[in-house]
Design an enzyme around this catalytic site. Structure first.
Site, PDB file in Angstrom:
ATOM      1  N   ASN A 119     -31.463 -23.275  19.953  1.00 16.64           N
ATOM      2  CA  ASN A 119     -31.106 -24.229  18.898  1.00 16.64           C
ATOM      3  C   ASN A 119     -31.031 -25.647  19.449  1.00 16.64           C
ATOM      4  O   ASN A 119     -31.382 -26.607  18.753  1.00 16.64           O
ATOM      5  CB  ASN A 119     -29.781 -23.834  18.247  1.00 16.64           C
ATOM      6  CG  ASN A 119     -29.983 -22.898  17.069  1.00 16.64           C
ATOM      7  OD1 ASN A 119     -30.731 -23.209  16.151  1.00 16.64           O
ATOM      8  ND2 ASN A 119     -29.336 -21.747  17.100  1.00 16.64           N
ATOM      9  N   GLY A 146     -30.244 -21.817  24.854  1.00 10.25           N
ATOM     10  CA  GLY A 146     -30.307 -23.114  24.204  1.00 10.25           C
ATOM     11  C   GLY A 146     -31.484 -23.287  23.269  1.00 10.25           C
ATOM     12  O   GLY A 146     -32.036 -24.386  23.156  1.00 10.25           O
ATOM     13  N   ASN A 154     -21.374 -26.897  14.043  1.00 11.33           N
ATOM     14  CA  ASN A 154     -21.714 -25.637  14.694  1.00 11.33           C
ATOM     15  C   ASN A 154     -22.680 -24.880  13.799  1.00 11.33           C
ATOM     16  O   ASN A 154     -22.654 -25.022  12.575  1.00 11.33           O
ATOM     17  CB  ASN A 154     -20.449 -24.794  14.909  1.00 11.33           C
ATOM     18  CG  ASN A 154     -20.745 -23.473  15.586  1.00 11.33           C
ATOM     19  OD1 ASN A 154     -21.441 -23.429  16.599  1.00 11.33           O
ATOM     20  ND2 ASN A 154     -20.236 -22.386  15.036  1.00 11.33           N
ATOM     21  N   HIS A 210     -23.781 -20.988  12.847  1.00 12.55           N
ATOM     22  CA  HIS A 210     -23.226 -19.643  12.953  1.00 12.55           C
ATOM     23  C   HIS A 210     -24.165 -18.650  12.280  1.00 12.55           C
ATOM     24  O   HIS A 210     -24.669 -18.917  11.176  1.00 12.55           O
ATOM     25  CB  HIS A 210     -21.852 -19.598  12.282  1.00 12.55           C
ATOM     26  CG  HIS A 210     -21.196 -18.263  12.359  1.00 12.55           C
ATOM     27  ND1 HIS A 210     -20.650 -17.773  13.525  1.00 12.55           N
ATOM     28  CD2 HIS A 210     -21.004 -17.297  11.416  1.00 12.55           C
ATOM     29  CE1 HIS A 210     -20.143 -16.570  13.297  1.00 12.55           C
ATOM     30  NE2 HIS A 210     -20.350 -16.264  12.031  1.00 12.55           N
ATOM     31  N   ARG A 247      -7.749 -23.969  29.211  1.00 11.58           N
ATOM     32  CA  ARG A 247      -8.630 -24.440  28.142  1.00 11.58           C
ATOM     33  C   ARG A 247      -8.513 -25.948  27.916  1.00 11.58           C
ATOM     34  O   ARG A 247      -9.505 -26.660  27.775  1.00 11.58           O
ATOM     35  CB  ARG A 247      -8.323 -23.673  26.851  1.00 11.58           C
ATOM     36  CG  ARG A 247      -9.403 -23.842  25.784  1.00 11.58           C
ATOM     37  CD  ARG A 247      -9.096 -22.949  24.575  1.00 11.58           C
ATOM     38  NE  ARG A 247      -8.898 -21.566  24.963  1.00 11.58           N
ATOM     39  CZ  ARG A 247      -9.887 -20.706  25.197  1.00 11.58           C
ATOM     40  NH1 ARG A 247     -11.139 -21.114  25.107  1.00 11.58           N
ATOM     41  NH2 ARG A 247      -9.620 -19.466  25.525  1.00 11.58           N
ATOM     42  N   SER A 262     -25.466 -20.424   8.869  1.00 11.72           N
ATOM     43  CA  SER A 262     -24.729 -21.527   8.240  1.00 11.72           C
ATOM     44  C   SER A 262     -24.478 -22.624   9.258  1.00 11.72           C
ATOM     45  O   SER A 262     -24.185 -22.346  10.415  1.00 11.72           O
ATOM     46  CB  SER A 262     -23.367 -21.043   7.721  1.00 11.72           C
ATOM     47  OG  SER A 262     -23.485 -19.909   6.887  1.00 11.72           O
ATOM     48  N   ARG A 266     -17.567 -20.478  23.645  1.00 17.20           N
ATOM     49  CA  ARG A 266     -16.213 -20.728  24.147  1.00 17.20           C
ATOM     50  C   ARG A 266     -15.379 -21.306  23.019  1.00 17.20           C
ATOM     51  O   ARG A 266     -15.802 -22.255  22.338  1.00 17.20           O
ATOM     52  CB  ARG A 266     -16.248 -21.686  25.334  1.00 17.20           C
ATOM     53  CG  ARG A 266     -14.876 -21.991  25.925  1.00 17.20           C
ATOM     54  CD  ARG A 266     -15.008 -22.669  27.270  1.00 17.20           C
ATOM     55  NE  ARG A 266     -13.731 -23.167  27.750  1.00 17.20           N
ATOM     56  CZ  ARG A 266     -12.791 -22.413  28.316  1.00 17.20           C
ATOM     57  NH1 ARG A 266     -13.002 -21.122  28.461  1.00 17.20           N
ATOM     58  NH2 ARG A 266     -11.654 -22.929  28.727  1.00 17.20           N
ATOM     59  N   ILE A 267     -14.199 -20.743  22.794  1.00 21.33           N
ATOM     60  CA  ILE A 267     -13.305 -21.264  21.770  1.00 21.33           C
ATOM     61  C   ILE A 267     -12.746 -22.597  22.244  1.00 21.33           C
ATOM     62  O   ILE A 267     -12.291 -22.734  23.379  1.00 21.33           O
ATOM     63  CB  ILE A 267     -12.168 -20.267  21.483  1.00 21.33           C
ATOM     64  CG1 ILE A 267     -12.750 -18.988  20.875  1.00 21.33           C
ATOM     65  CG2 ILE A 267     -11.134 -20.882  20.552  1.00 21.33           C
ATOM     66  CD1 ILE A 267     -11.722 -17.885  20.668  1.00 21.33           C
ATOM     67  N   LEU A 268     -12.793 -23.583  21.369  1.00 24.70           N
ATOM     68  CA  LEU A 268     -12.377 -24.934  21.723  1.00 24.70           C
ATOM     69  C   LEU A 268     -10.873 -25.122  21.503  1.00 24.70           C
ATOM     70  O   LEU A 268     -10.286 -24.536  20.599  1.00 24.70           O
ATOM     71  CB  LEU A 268     -13.141 -25.950  20.877  1.00 24.70           C
ATOM     72  CG  LEU A 268     -14.664 -25.924  21.047  1.00 24.70           C
ATOM     73  CD1 LEU A 268     -15.321 -26.772  19.979  1.00 24.70           C
ATOM     74  CD2 LEU A 268     -15.058 -26.409  22.438  1.00 24.70           C
ATOM     75  N   ASP A 275     -14.951 -20.775  12.958  1.00 21.63           N
ATOM     76  CA  ASP A 275     -15.990 -20.576  11.935  1.00 21.63           C
ATOM     77  C   ASP A 275     -15.444 -20.782  10.524  1.00 21.63           C
ATOM     78  O   ASP A 275     -15.856 -20.091   9.576  1.00 21.63           O
ATOM     79  CB  ASP A 275     -16.601 -19.175  12.048  1.00 21.63           C
ATOM     80  CG  ASP A 275     -17.250 -18.931  13.401  1.00 21.63           C
ATOM     81  OD1 ASP A 275     -17.761 -19.898  13.989  1.00 21.63           O
ATOM     82  OD2 ASP A 275     -17.233 -17.777  13.870  1.00 21.63           O
TER      83      ASP A 275
END
Length: 315
Positions: free
Chosen positions: A15, A13, A107, A109, A65, A136, A91-93, A145
């Protein structure tokens, strides 16, 4: 009033910490109201809790999910979050979760998007012989992304760089980039230039619309015809940023003001046939604004043009 931001993490964590410490400045326009994780052992949770930030965590293993994301969404709303910042959330949302926070989730990246989406971004940049890696900040959309990029920082790739050495410098850049980008993002809905851009796009999408300046304000009308909307910012020192649109008369104007006196008002010098709709409250419903503009356009459009629009909408 500061915007309320929830941060999602999966690991250390760093960021999140950059956002948290930036939020301690008096002039920061956001505050962190929750740090949540899909990893109960994420070290960032301990940091956030020690700094007095509410935390929540649950392992996603064993849950589908959609069910897990619904649980996260519930916690975010309980915390009163206005925005979500992903900070190393691995984790892909689900599409449903992204849709629920459309336009309010960012987000960061570790690449110069659209280059190198997904993982292993630093090695990919090195292998490609790039002169720069970087990071970015983008708006989250259902495609990984792939959302609109708000800001980027290039980071030079040095001779002999490894993925780890490059990653360490990019991480410094991330910590510098994310807080001001988030701050600008949460305040844009009160920025006159941004609000004018949104209003202009909706107004100019109407048939035969044009824009001129009238009474010192951007004004939208039908080409060689009547005006159907004005954009006003601190006009005559009233402190408002608003859209003025046509209405049926004094009764409708009074009803709107009685319903929501903070949002609707009687614009000076325009009479009973217009109403002011404030755009600077931070919660503008742009679908409603589009409807107001369409009704205002119909109120002044020649019958033939209005009929053509009605016929087109039937198909």
């Amino acid at each position: 009033m500061k915007a309320k931001v929830a941060v999602l993490i999966s690991g250390t964590g760093t960021n999140m910490a950059a956002l948290l410490y930036a939020a301690k400045a008096d002039g920061c326009p956001y505050e962190i109201v929750l740090v949540a994780s899909n990893n109960p052992d994420a070290p960032g949770l301990t940091l956030a809790a020690t700094e007095g930030i509410a935390t929540w965590a649950r392992a996603h293993k064993g849950m589908n999910r959609d069910a897990f994301d619904a649980l996260v969404d519930e916690r975010l709303r309980e915390a009163g979050a206005d925005y979500v910042a992903l900070a190393g959330y691995m984790r892909i949302l689900s599409d449903g979760f992204v849709a629920a926070w459309q336009g309010r989730m960012l987000n960061i990246h570790p690449s110069l998007l659209p280059l190198y989406k997904g993982l292993d971004t630093h090695q990919k940049a090195i292998d490609a012989g790039d002169k720069f890696g970087g990071c970015s900040v983008h708006i989250v959309t259902p495609t990984l992304d792939d959302g609109p990029v708000l800001a980027q920082t290039p980071v030079a790739i040095l001779p002999g760089d490894t993925a780890d050495s490059l990653a360490a410098r990019v991480l410094i850049a991330e910590h510098q980039l994310y807080p001001p980008t988030l701050a600008a993002f949460v305040t844009r809905e009160r920025s006159p230039d941004w609000l004018l851009g949104r209003a202009r796009a909706l107004a100019m999408a109407l048939p035969e619309a044009d824009e001129v300046t009238s009474h010192g304000m951007p004004c939208f009308g039908i080409v060689k015809g009547k005006k159907f909307a004005y954009f006003t910012h601190d006009h005559h020192g009233d402190g408002r940023t608003a859209l003025l649109v046509k209405i049926s008369g004094a009764d409708e104007q009074a009803q709107l003001i009685e319903m929501d006196a903070e949002r609707y008002y009687r614009p000076a010098y325009f009479g009973d046939g217009w109403v002011g709709i404030r755009l600077d409250l931070g919660d503008t419903d742009w679908d409603a604004i589009a409807d107001w503009l369409r009704k205002s356009w119909l109120a002044v459009a020649p019958k033939k043009l209005a009929g053509l629009m009605g016929a087109a909408e039937e198909f």
